[in-house]
Structures are given as structure tokens and as C-alpha cells.
Design a protein around this motif. Structure first.
Motif, PDB file in Angstrom:
ATOM      1  N   ARG A  45      53.804  48.106  46.963  1.00 52.03           N
ATOM      2  CA  ARG A  45      54.667  48.563  45.886  1.00 52.03           C
ATOM      3  C   ARG A  45      55.349  47.410  45.136  1.00 52.03           C
ATOM      4  NH1 ARG A  45      59.525  48.523  45.391  1.00 52.03           N
ATOM      5  NH2 ARG A  45      59.922  50.584  44.554  1.00 52.03           N
ATOM      6  N   ARG A  46      55.268  46.181  45.641  1.00 47.55           N
ATOM      7  CA  ARG A  46      56.004  45.088  45.008  1.00 47.55           C
ATOM      8  C   ARG A  46      55.143  44.229  44.080  1.00 47.55           C
ATOM      9  NH1 ARG A  46      60.437  46.118  47.859  1.00 47.55           N
ATOM     10  NH2 ARG A  46      60.357  46.074  50.124  1.00 47.55           N
ATOM     11  N   ILE A  50      55.153  45.955  38.643  1.00 49.79           N
ATOM     12  CA  ILE A  50      56.438  46.641  38.790  1.00 49.79           C
ATOM     13  C   ILE A  50      57.453  46.179  37.743  1.00 49.79           C
ATOM     14  CG2 ILE A  50      57.624  45.028  40.394  1.00 49.79           C
ATOM     15  CD1 ILE A  50      57.641  48.372  41.661  1.00 49.79           C
ATOM     16  N   GLN A 140      57.466  49.960  36.828  1.00 47.74           N
ATOM     17  CA  GLN A 140      57.854  50.391  38.164  1.00 47.74           C
ATOM     18  C   GLN A 140      57.418  51.837  38.432  1.00 47.74           C
ATOM     19  OE1 GLN A 140      61.977  50.898  39.178  1.00 47.74           O
ATOM     20  NE2 GLN A 140      61.528  50.939  41.336  1.00 47.74           N
ATOM     21  N   MET A 216      57.286  34.960  41.246  1.00 46.79           N
ATOM     22  CA  MET A 216      57.097  33.649  41.868  1.00 46.79           C
ATOM     23  C   MET A 216      55.743  33.545  42.575  1.00 46.79           C
ATOM     24  SD  MET A 216      59.869  32.266  40.995  1.00 46.79           S
ATOM     25  CE  MET A 216      59.959  30.729  41.931  1.00 46.79           C
ATOM     26  N   LYS A 255      62.305  30.544  37.113  1.00 48.48           N
ATOM     27  CA  LYS A 255      61.465  31.474  36.355  1.00 48.48           C
ATOM     28  C   LYS A 255      62.220  31.914  35.097  1.00 48.48           C
ATOM     29  CE  LYS A 255      61.225  35.769  36.290  1.00 48.48           C
ATOM     30  NZ  LYS A 255      60.282  36.840  36.357  1.00 48.48           N
ATOM     31  N   THR A 257      63.103  35.146  32.263  1.00 49.17           N
ATOM     32  CA  THR A 257      63.207  36.600  32.221  1.00 49.17           C
ATOM     33  C   THR A 257      63.000  37.106  30.807  1.00 49.17           C
ATOM     34  OG1 THR A 257      64.725  36.543  34.085  1.00 49.17           O
ATOM     35  CG2 THR A 257      64.697  38.550  32.779  1.00 49.17           C
ATOM     36  N   MET A 378      71.192  43.068  32.207  1.00 51.36           N
ATOM     37  CA  MET A 378      70.358  42.029  32.803  1.00 51.36           C
ATOM     38  C   MET A 378      70.689  40.677  32.157  1.00 51.36           C
ATOM     39  SD  MET A 378      66.489  43.104  33.196  1.00 51.36           S
ATOM     40  CE  MET A 378      65.173  42.026  33.453  1.00 51.36           C
ATOM     41  N   LYS A 381      74.068  39.392  33.352  1.00 48.09           N
ATOM     42  CA  LYS A 381      74.057  38.878  34.730  1.00 48.09           C
ATOM     43  C   LYS A 381      73.533  37.445  34.759  1.00 48.09           C
ATOM     44  CE  LYS A 381      73.694  43.179  37.211  1.00 48.09           C
ATOM     45  NZ  LYS A 381      72.739  44.232  37.588  1.00 48.09           N
ATOM     46  N   ILE A 382      72.535  37.172  33.946  1.00 49.09           N
ATOM     47  CA  ILE A 382      71.922  35.846  33.982  1.00 49.09           C
ATOM     48  C   ILE A 382      72.764  34.822  33.232  1.00 49.09           C
ATOM     49  CG2 ILE A 382      69.906  34.510  33.212  1.00 49.09           C
ATOM     50  CD1 ILE A 382      68.225  37.022  33.905  1.00 49.09           C
TER      51      ILE A 382
ATOM     52  N   ARG B  64      62.201  37.969  40.914  1.00 44.13           N
ATOM     53  CA  ARG B  64      63.438  37.294  40.520  1.00 44.13           C
ATOM     54  C   ARG B  64      64.048  37.897  39.261  1.00 44.13           C
ATOM     55  NH1 ARG B  64      64.016  31.093  42.638  1.00 44.13           N
ATOM     56  NH2 ARG B  64      63.099  31.441  44.672  1.00 44.13           N
ATOM     57  N   GLU B  65      63.844  39.188  39.043  1.00 41.77           N
ATOM     58  CA  GLU B  65      64.569  39.837  37.959  1.00 41.77           C
ATOM     59  C   GLU B  65      65.041  41.228  38.364  1.00 41.77           C
ATOM     60  OE1 GLU B  65      61.083  39.082  35.164  1.00 41.77           O
ATOM     61  OE2 GLU B  65      61.418  41.195  34.735  1.00 41.77           O
ATOM     62  N   ILE B  67      63.703  43.819  40.242  1.00 37.20           N
ATOM     63  CA  ILE B  67      62.937  45.053  40.180  1.00 37.20           C
ATOM     64  C   ILE B  67      61.908  45.202  41.313  1.00 37.20           C
ATOM     65  CG2 ILE B  67      61.113  44.230  38.607  1.00 37.20           C
ATOM     66  CD1 ILE B  67      62.863  47.622  38.251  1.00 37.20           C
ATOM     67  N   GLY B  69      62.222  44.381  44.505  1.00 37.79           N
ATOM     68  CA  GLY B  69      62.854  44.810  45.756  1.00 37.79           C
ATOM     69  C   GLY B  69      62.539  43.917  46.940  1.00 37.79           C
ATOM     70  N   TRP B  83      78.314  41.100  43.762  1.00 42.52           N
ATOM     71  CA  TRP B  83      78.302  41.832  42.503  1.00 42.52           C
ATOM     72  C   TRP B  83      77.861  43.283  42.687  1.00 42.52           C
ATOM     73  CZ3 TRP B  83      75.744  37.921  38.530  1.00 42.52           C
ATOM     74  CH2 TRP B  83      76.625  36.866  38.325  1.00 42.52           C
ATOM     75  N   GLU B  84      78.383  44.161  41.840  1.00 41.36           N
ATOM     76  CA  GLU B  84      77.987  45.572  41.864  1.00 41.36           C
ATOM     77  C   GLU B  84      76.603  45.748  41.249  1.00 41.36           C
ATOM     78  OE1 GLU B  84      80.013  48.268  42.907  1.00 41.36           O
ATOM     79  OE2 GLU B  84      81.309  46.660  43.670  1.00 41.36           O
ATOM     80  N   ALA B  85      75.890  46.752  41.719  1.00 35.16           N
ATOM     81  CA  ALA B  85      74.599  47.130  41.124  1.00 35.16           C
ATOM     82  C   ALA B  85      73.721  45.916  40.846  1.00 35.16           C
ATOM     83  CB  ALA B  85      74.808  47.917  39.824  1.00 35.16           C
ATOM     84  N   ASN B  86      73.471  45.156  41.896  1.00 33.74           N
ATOM     85  CA  ASN B  86      72.844  43.858  41.715  1.00 33.74           C
ATOM     86  C   ASN B  86      71.939  43.514  42.885  1.00 33.74           C
ATOM     87  OD1 ASN B  86      73.108  41.493  39.860  1.00 33.74           O
ATOM     88  ND2 ASN B  86      73.526  40.459  41.799  1.00 33.74           N
ATOM     89  N   GLN B  90      69.418  38.368  41.237  1.00 37.13           N
ATOM     90  CA  GLN B  90      70.181  38.405  39.976  1.00 37.13           C
ATOM     91  C   GLN B  90      71.585  37.816  40.130  1.00 37.13           C
ATOM     92  OE1 GLN B  90      69.561  42.748  39.372  1.00 37.13           O
ATOM     93  NE2 GLN B  90      69.019  42.166  37.300  1.00 37.13           N
ATOM     94  N   HIS B  92      74.311  35.175  40.373  1.00 37.51           N
ATOM     95  CA  HIS B  92      74.375  33.798  39.891  1.00 37.51           C
ATOM     96  C   HIS B  92      75.565  33.054  40.483  1.00 37.51           C
ATOM     97  CE1 HIS B  92      71.004  34.710  37.352  1.00 37.51           C
ATOM     98  NE2 HIS B  92      71.025  33.507  36.810  1.00 37.51           N
ATOM     99  N   ILE B 165      64.242  50.739  44.447  1.00 43.39           N
ATOM    100  CA  ILE B 165      63.276  49.639  44.521  1.00 43.39           C
ATOM    101  C   ILE B 165      62.839  49.361  45.960  1.00 43.39           C
ATOM    102  CG2 ILE B 165      63.933  48.535  42.348  1.00 43.39           C
ATOM    103  CD1 ILE B 165      65.679  46.589  43.990  1.00 43.39           C
ATOM    104  N   CYS B 167      64.357  48.207  48.603  1.00 46.52           N
ATOM    105  CA  CYS B 167      64.739  46.904  49.153  1.00 46.52           C
ATOM    106  C   CYS B 167      65.288  47.012  50.564  1.00 46.52           C
ATOM    107  CB  CYS B 167      65.746  46.209  48.240  1.00 46.52           C
ATOM    108  SG  CYS B 167      67.334  47.069  48.087  1.00 46.52           S
ATOM    109  N   LYS B 231      70.439  49.744  42.553  1.00 47.05           N
ATOM    110  CA  LYS B 231      70.048  50.648  41.464  1.00 47.05           C
ATOM    111  C   LYS B 231      70.985  51.849  41.382  1.00 47.05           C
ATOM    112  CE  LYS B 231      67.170  47.805  40.333  1.00 47.05           C
ATOM    113  NZ  LYS B 231      67.235  47.062  39.068  1.00 47.05           N
TER     114      LYS B 231
END
Lengths: 635, 254
Positions: A45-46, A50, A140, A216, A255, A257, A378, A381-382, B64-65, B67, B69, B83-86, B90, B92, B165, B167, B231
Motif C-alpha cells: 500500500r505504500r 499513493i 492514495q 526516497m 526531496k 514537494t 502542506m 508545514k514545510i 516524505r510528504e 501520505i 504512512g 505537531w497536530e495532524a502531522n 512533515q 520541521h 494512511i 501508519c 489524518k
């Protein structure tokens, strides 16, 4: 055709479990073949499918806007700048409608309208709304659908799943693909697996550039090993560079995004008119901003195709107008539409007359959040910046590789019994892929193409009993794999695998990236050959062979990327024309646009491996019976 | 965003393999930029360890974004960090300041045995899906995608559950190591759609049975799973699963 009783006697190996691999494994399992599937991730699934955001195209014409199989076919051939094979693309368009039906039946939760029917959005390079989506996570949801179908076949005993396994070579017997050698990534042991046919569904090789939007672990190793065993590599230099990605922030970057193409519907792209501008974006007045896409391409504006948008951003940054600390970025600004489109619409709805800007921004934000909320989160966050307040900073990044193993109409490579599906093959996107078409191709190949075409080959194999893996060919191939691993481990040099990968990426990005020229490519080939020598004499890999060793996994992949890099430069050098994502500086119009040369280059480059740094070029001439080539213009 | 540099102290769980007892090792890391991601900070440390001839820290990661998991670090007592929902990938480094100590562990649960360092085996999740987390429809059987209209609210709720996801943060956060948030998200995703209706009852029963067999604990409604879910999967799904399970148990005769 192969009858059901005979299917049970035939074994098929599938490497990779993204959209193409998982859908093929599930469908072939359903048909009754004995399938063995492999992936390097801890769960099928990964796989990197996705991460696809925007959507999947299908010629359903649910919007009544005149879409048809022909239109999807035509858009895809034209979008690929007339470097794809017409027949394959037409089949893709035909089965696109079945994909959506199949996914909905599996429980893929596509976006719907209030009436309960499916919704669509539009993407670049088309004039209809044919993209099905599930918020910003379409990949996904589609992969989970295929993965669940795959796991069902595992439960039924039709598919044997091998996670955390990496294919390290292909076994051929009498010119036919007969199996693979793979490494168990948990304990380091090598394994031999037989198959009457082998399907490679291992995705793209964008990580040859080190920095890309790929995961990665995404790598070229499986198809590269097949290439070295005789499979031809088609159009290796065709790389898609996506215009809207979060820019590099420093040397530590691992990487990049992507920010979905859909953002260009409402975002305006600009740079300051003044070179070396030091003011913050919001302090630069309107008249001192250069909306260069709207200026250069008034007809399409911010919605020009990916290759055009990417080159235009590079041109501005190279000329000294870039923004941010590195000056390698442009602004993607939502304020105009936040106020004028969304804010005003909301104000109208609420009957607010003459609203001030503050109110419009407040009202508009709610709607923008619904459209793009997860992407904005997103981004924040970055970067730590709030794109509702300040413009996004974006820059092009490597995203997809149109090139891959050469396959025929049945998706078989020139090695009998070896198939290649999804992004890993070269077939459908020509020199530039349209948005939302990668998911379509992966699922088309796995659900609706290979289950039919593979029967044509396997029909002649029903008398072939499973070959025991004690066969000399398996023993010899495994021995070669083992020796290569030992050689790598015994170098015990000083430089890390990562440092070599970064250096390769830098060469590729600078000389085989968004703009290419003969001199640069020739230099790159030399530099890569030197890098290869250095790698094989000075790389340092810690740990042992017979244990989980991610550095060893990576070393094998980087060694293959280095060889691939050389072939990409060779291919780019040979193709002395500009087409789609491949821009040769020698071949451009007076305004600096890409200039195709149909007279001399209307062919697929299929490279045959002959030995170290030695390839022979075969040309498959492209014939266009229906979609006649024309110059693309977006002015 | 103002950018700054920091020096940190990392206490990382090191465990050579499943048989090894494992333990914490402290590493100083220097010159970390606030713009780096958490995993890039680990990359920096790993590069140093390799140069010093030591074994780098093994950890799962891929997209690394946020999704795929794959990433799965338990950071200062919380899955995926502060962090919340993270997700970890993600997170940093601007979440930290100069001089901080960060403790990093693998997911801890009987059903997630450690393979090496921070890498655990989550194949139990795949086996739960094999027990019934699908709709039995062979390729080629489907009717037109718009043949069945689906109420938008149900479709949206199904999508929200399907955004899981896989995880395993829910399991790692739970004091009982229960996988009920994961299982309930999977069951809800399909139970809310008409396509999932025919297998609705057996699905709930079989997936829960497999979950128990894998050695996950029971749910005691603490809600830690929901609090850490990257999520934001709601525990309303657990309530739905309980209803599905009860109803199925009462009506299935097999």
C-alpha cells in the motif's frame, strides 16, 4: 488464449505494487494465474502512486462538454508533442472509462455532487472537465482500491506477496525472461524466484536527479537490470519537470514537494520587475510586478502546459528576477482571486454591498480552504509561511519520467516474456505527460491491458513446467548479484552513498535538466564516467550484508542511477530537437520557444545495451495517421 | 520565516535486530537549521555516523510528504512528534530550539515487533485487510460508475475514513496497543458505500477477529488514537464499528 485449467499451472512474477503492479497482480490472480508480487516497501500500500494528488482522466463525458474517447486520445498525443505511439494512446483512451467503473465498484470514494453522481475538475492541456478526483489524495484512494483487490487475492491464495524484497537481477533462459533474483531487505538473504513471465511495474527514475518529487526509495534498479540483460530503453531523456514545487531551502534538502497543478487555476505567477528586489512580496506594489506568463502567453496565461511554465520560471530566475533567499523561486499568488473571485462571490451571496478588502479576504478564505485546504496546510508545514497571507514561493522540480523500457503494443519488451507496465515503460506520454494521465495509464496497463495481452505469450508456454531454481541460469545470476554486493561492501572508501547521489543529481540537473545543449551534455557524460570510477573506488557502506542495511540498498540503486545518467545524456545529445519536456537550446524559435523537428526526429529512441558506456540506437519511426503533428502555440 | 541554527541532543533507541535487547544511545547533533525537516536532521546525523565508521540509525520513510504512512517515530512520548495532524516526515525543526533534548523510539506494540532500531514490522495491518478489508469485485464486472448515486454526506464520510494512511500511530499511542481506530476506519470506508453492503457483516466480524489474533489490545475509549492521528480520523468510526459488529454478530448465523 489460455484456458482456466492451464492458467493454474502458469506462474507470473510482478515486481512493484503501485497502481500498475497492484492492479495487474489482482487481475491476473482473479484470472487464476499463480502470481508472486514483490515490493521494497513494508507494505504494497505504500508504493509511490499513493502520493499522486490531482486526479485521473477518463473520457466519460459526464459533464456533457463534448468529451469523447477520440478527444482524450487527441489531447494526449498532442500534449506529448507528437512523440507517443498513436495506437497505444488510443487504447488508453478506450479503457479509461472502464477504469472509473472498476474503481467505483471497489469502493474508491471519488468526489461527488449533491445529486450523488461523480464530480469532475479540469487540468492543463485540455478544454473539457474529465478529471475524477478524491480531494488532493486521488493516488492514495486508487492505490488503496488496487491494494485491497490485491490483498483479497492474497487471502484466496492466488497471489503470494513478498514485501521488503528488492529485485536485483533478472534471470533469462534461452532468451526468455524466466525469473528474478531478489534480496530480502530484512535479513539480507538472496532469493531465486521462477516465473513463466516477468512483469516490471517499478515506476519512474526521477531520483536520478537526486532532488525530485519522487519518494526516497523510488529507483531504476529493476528496469536497469532488465536493460542490461537485453531489454531496450526507450526515450530515456524524456523527463517531466513540474512547474509548481516548493523550492530548495538548502544543502540539507532530501526531496521536493509538489503543489498540485490545480493551484494554477486560481494562483497568479509573478516576479518583481526590478532585478535584485529586496522588499517583501506584499510590499511590492501592483505596477512593479511582472506576471510573466500572462504577459508572454495571453491566451493561456497561468494555465500553459507544464513544460512551458517550467521553462519560463527558469528564464526569469536565470535573468536575475528570482525571489526568496536563494533567488531560485517565483511567486504563486492567490490574493487576487481570493478577493475578486471567491470573496466577491461570498459577499454577493450574503447580500453585503460594497464590502471592504478585509471582509472580502475573510469571506474568500473559507472557499479557498475548501478547494485547496490540504495543499495550503502542506505548504505551511514545510515553509512556516501562511499562503493565505503571503504568496507561495515555487520553483520547477523533476516529477515524472516519460521514458522507460521500450515495449510493443502488448506491453512486452524485446525480451520474450518480460513485460513492463506503468511509468516504468515508455509508451503513452511521448515527450510530455498531461496532468492526471499517469494514474490512468498505470491502471489501464494493470487492469485492462496486460490481463489480455499476456495470454498471447503464455498460450505457447502451457507445456513449460516450472523450471527449478537450481537451474544453472539461476545459480549463475545469483552468483553475479552476490559478487556485486561483496564488491560494493569491500570498497570501504571514504565517501558516503548520499554524497555521490547528490553529485550525480547536480550534474544531471545542471546539464540534462530544463535546458540542454550539446556542449553541456558532452561534459556531463565525461563527469558521470569519472563519478562512476570514483564511486567504485571510494564509496563507504557501513554494516553487514546479512542484515537490514538501508545504506547497502541505496548504494546499489545509486550505482545504477549513475549508469542511467550517462544514457540519458547520450539520448538527449542524440535528439537535437526540442520537444515537450526536452528542450535543446540549439533548437528554439526566435521567441525562445521549443522547436520540434519532425523531419529528422519523429522516432522513438530505443537504446540497446552493448557493454560499459556503449549503447546501440534503434529507431522506431512514429507514424501519425489521425493526429497530424502541428506546432503547439499558447500565445 | 526567520531561520536559525541549533545544537541538540538526541536520545535514540538502538536495537541491532529482533533478538537484540536494545537501548538508548545519546548523540549530540550540531548546526541544525530550523528549515530542515525532522528526517533531514536524522540524515545529517546518519551521514556523520557513517563517516565515523559507525552504523547509521535505521528508520522507515519513503514519500516524505505525509501520505505513504511509512515513517513511524515516537518522539518525546508522542507518535509523529509535537505537531497536530502531522507525520514525522512533515515535522520541521522550527518546532525545536537550541539546546533541546529529543527522545526517539520505535512504535511499541506486541503486534509491531521491532526489526531494527526504529523500524517495526506492521504486516499485521496487511493481514487484517486480507481478512475482509475489500469489496469482492473482479476486474471487468463493474457497472457504469454513475449507475448508483451515493448520498454526498455518506461519500464524504467514507472518504474521511479512507484517508487513513496505515501508519500505526493510533496503536503506538494507545495504552492497550489497540488497532481499533485503524480497523474502524477501514470498515467505515466500505460500510458507508452501497458497494460495500453485501459483505458488510462478515467484513466487520472477520476483521475484528483477525485484529484480536494479531495480538492488538482492546479499546477502552481513551481517545489517544484520535489525538495523534496524522489524518484526523475520528473515533466516531469506532462507534460505527461497534454498531456494525453488534448488528453483524446478532444476524450472522454462520
Amino acid at each position: 488464449m489460455v484456458n482456466p485449467a492451464n492458467k493454474r499451472k502458469l506462474e507470473i512474477i510482478i515486481v512493484g505494487t503501485g497502481l500498475a503492479g497492484a492492479s495487474a497482480a489482482a487481475s491476473l490472480g482473479e484470472l487464476g494465474y499463480k502470481v508472486k508480487a514483490f515490493c521494497f516497501q513494508d507494505s504494497p500500500r505504500r508504493a509511490h502512486s499513493i502520493a499522486a494528488q490531482g486526479g485521473i482522466n477518463a473520457a466519460k463525458n459526464y459533464q456533457n462538454d463534448g468529451d469523447s474517447i477520440f478527444r482524450l486520445f487527441y489531447d494526449t498525443v498532442k500534449g506529448g508533442d507528437y512523440r507517443a505511439r498513436e495506437s497505444n494512446v488510443h487504447r488508453l483512451a478506450e479503457v479509461s472509462v472502464n477504469i472509473i467503473d472498476q474503481c467505483v465498484a471497489q469502493g474508491v470514494p471519488f468526489a461527488r455532487e449533491y445529486g450523488g453522481l461523480l464530480n469532475n475538475r479540469s487540468f492543463g492541456g485540455t478544454q473539457v472537465k474529465r478529471t475524477f478526483y478524491a480531494a488532493g489524495q486521488t493516488g492514495q484512494q486508487l492505490l488503496i482500491g488496487a491494494y485491497q483487490a490485491l490483498e483479497r487475492q492474497v487471502a484466496l491464495g492466488n497471489v503470494e506477496m513478498h514485501s521488503r524484497h528488492e529485485m536485483l537481477d533478472m534471470v533469462t533462459i534461452d532468451g526468455k525472461a524466466r525469473g528474478i533474483i531478489c534480496r530480502n531487505l530484512v535479513n539480507g538473504e538472496l532469493e531465486r524466484h521462477f516465473g513463466h513471465a516477468v512483469l516490471l511495474c517499478t515506476g519512474g527514475y526521477g531520483n536520478v536527479f537526486y532532488l525530485s518529487t519522487n519518494a526516497m526509495g523510488s529507483n531504476v534498479t529493476a528496469i536497469w537490470k532488465a536493460h542490461k540483460k537485453g531489454a531496450m530503453f526507450g526515450n530515456p531523456c524524456f523527463t517531466q519537470i513540474h512547474p509548481t514545487c516548493i523550492p530548495v531551502s538548502g544543502d540539507h534538502q532530501s526531496k521536493l514537494t509538489l503543489m498540485s497543478e490545480s493551484l494554477r487555476n486560481d494562483g497568479r505567477i509573478w516576479v518583481p520587475k526590478q532585478k535584485g528586489e529586496t522588499r517583501k512580496a506584499n510590499d511590492i506594489p501592483e505596477e512593479e510586478r511582472d506576471y510573466y506568463l500572462e504577459r508572454r502567453y495571453p491566451a493561456f496565461g497561468n494555465l500553459v502546459p507544464r513544460d512551458v511554465a517550467s521553462r519560463a520560471a527558469k528564464e526569469r530566475c536565470d535573468a536575475g528576477y528570482g525571489v526568496g533567499t536563494t533567488k531560485q523561486a517565483v511567486y504563486l499568488d492567490f490574493k487576487f482571486n481570493l478577493i475578486n473571485k471567491y470573496g466577491k462571490a461570498e459577499a454577493n451571496k450574503h447580500g453585503i454591498e460594497n464590502p471592504d478588502t478585509e471582509t472580502l479576504i475573510r469571506l474568500g478564505k473559507e472557499l479557498v480552504k475548501e478547494e485547496y485546504g490540504n495543499l495550503f496546510d502542506m505548504y505551511e508545514k514545510i515553509t512556516g509561511e501562511n499562503p493565505y497571507e503571503v504568496p507561495m514561493r515555487i520553483y520547477p522540480a523533476v516529477h515524472y519520467t516519460m521514458g522507460g523500457l521500450w515495449v510493443d503494443y502488448e506491453l512486452m519488451t524485446n525480451v520474450k516474456g518480460l513485460y513492463c507496465l506503468g511509468e516504468a515503460n515508455f509508451s503513452d506520454h511521448g515527450a510530455n505527460r498531461l496532468g492526471a494521465s499517469a494514474l490512468m495509464q498505470g491502471l489501464a496497463d494493470g487492469y485492462f491491458v496486460v490481463p489480455y495481452t499476456i495470454g498471447n505469450y503464455l498460450a505457447d508456454e502451457i507445456a513449460t513446467k516450472p523450471i527449478p531454481v537450481s537451474h544453472e541460469a539461476f545459480v549463475q545470476t545469483e552468483k553475479a548479484v552476490k559478487e556485486r554486493i561483496e564488491t560494493l561492501m569491500n570498497i570501504k572508501g571514504k565517501q558516503t552513498v548520499e554524497s555521490f547521489h547528490k553529485r550525480l543529481g547536480k550534474i544531471m540537473w545542471e546539464k540534462c535538466g530544463m535546458a540542454r545543449n550539446a556542449k553541456g551534455l558532452q561534459e556531463a557524460i565525461k563527469e558521470i564516467q569519472e563519478l562512476k570510477k570514483e564511486f567504485w573506488t571510494d564509496v563507504r557502506i557501513p554494516g553487514d550484508i546479512n542484515e537490514m542495511n538501508p545504506e547497502l540498498d541505496k548504494a546499489g540503486r545509486v550505482a545504477d542511477f549513475i549508469e542511467l545518467g550517462e544514457l540519458m545524456c547520450k539520448d538527449a545529445l542524440d535528439r537535437n530537437e526540442s520537444c515537450g519536456g526536452h528542450f535543446r537550446e540549439e533548437s528554439q524559435t526566435e521567441e525562445g520557444e521549443a522547436k520540434r523537428d519532425d523531419e529528422n526526429f519523429a522516432y522513438v529512441s530505443a537504446w540497446e545495451f552493448k557493454g560499459e558506456s556503449n549503447w546501440e540506437l534503434h529507431k522506431e519511426k512514429l507514424e501519425f495517421e489521425v493526429a497530424k503533428p502541428s506546432q503547439r502555440s499558447y500565445k | 520565516m526567520e531561520h536559525y541554527m541549533m545544537n541538540l541532543s538526541l536520545k535514540v533507541w538502538r536495537q541491532k535486530n529482533a533478538a537484540d535487547k536494545g537501548g538508548f544511545v545519546t548523540y549530540p547533533v550540531k548546526n541544525i537549521s530550523s528549515e530542515m525537516s525532522f528526517l533531514e536532521m536524522i540524515d545529517v546525523l546518519n551521514e556523520e555516523l557513517i563517516r565515523d565508521g559507525k552504523d547509521p540509525i535505521a528508520f522507515d520513510h519513503d514519500c516524505r510528504e505525509g501520505i505513504c504512512g511509512a515513517c513511524s517515530m515516537y518522539i518525546n512520548g508522542r507518535p509523529h512528534g509535537p505537531w497536530e495532524a502531522n507525520t514525522t516526515c512533515q515535522l520541521h525543526m522550527r518546532a525545536y530550539k537550541d539546546g533541546d533534548t529529543i527522545v526517539i523510539e520505535p512504535w511499541r506494540a506486541n503486534a509491531f515487533p521491532v526489526i531494527k532500531d526504529l523500524v517495526v514490522d506492521r504486516s499485521s495491518f496487511d493481514r487484517i485487510i486480507q481478512a475482509g478489508g475489500y469489496i469482492s469485485v473482479n476486474t471487468g464486472n463493474a457497472v457504469d460508475a454513475n449507475a448508483i448515486a451515493i448520498n454526498k454526506d455518506n461519500a464524504d464520510a467514507s472518504f474521511a475514513a479512507a484517508s487513513c494512511i496505515g501508519c500505526g500511530a493510533c496503536v503506538a499511542a494507545c495504552k492497550n496497543s489497540s488497532a481499533l481506530l485503524f480497523v474502524s476506519a477501514k470498515v467505515s470506508h466500505l460500510a458507508l458505500l452501497p458497494q460495500g453492503e453485501p459483505e458488510r457483516r462478515s467484513r466487520a466480524l472477520n476483521m475484528v477477529a483477525q485484529m484480536d489474533k494479531e495480538g492488538f489490545g482492546s479499546c477502552t475509549n481513551t481517545g489517544a488514537c484520535e489525538a495523534v492521528c496524522p489524518k484526523e480520523i475520528s473515533i466516531e468510526n469506532i462507534a460505527r464499528l461497534n454498531r456494525e459488529y453488534m448488528f453483524a454478530g446478532a444476524s450472522v448465523s454462520k
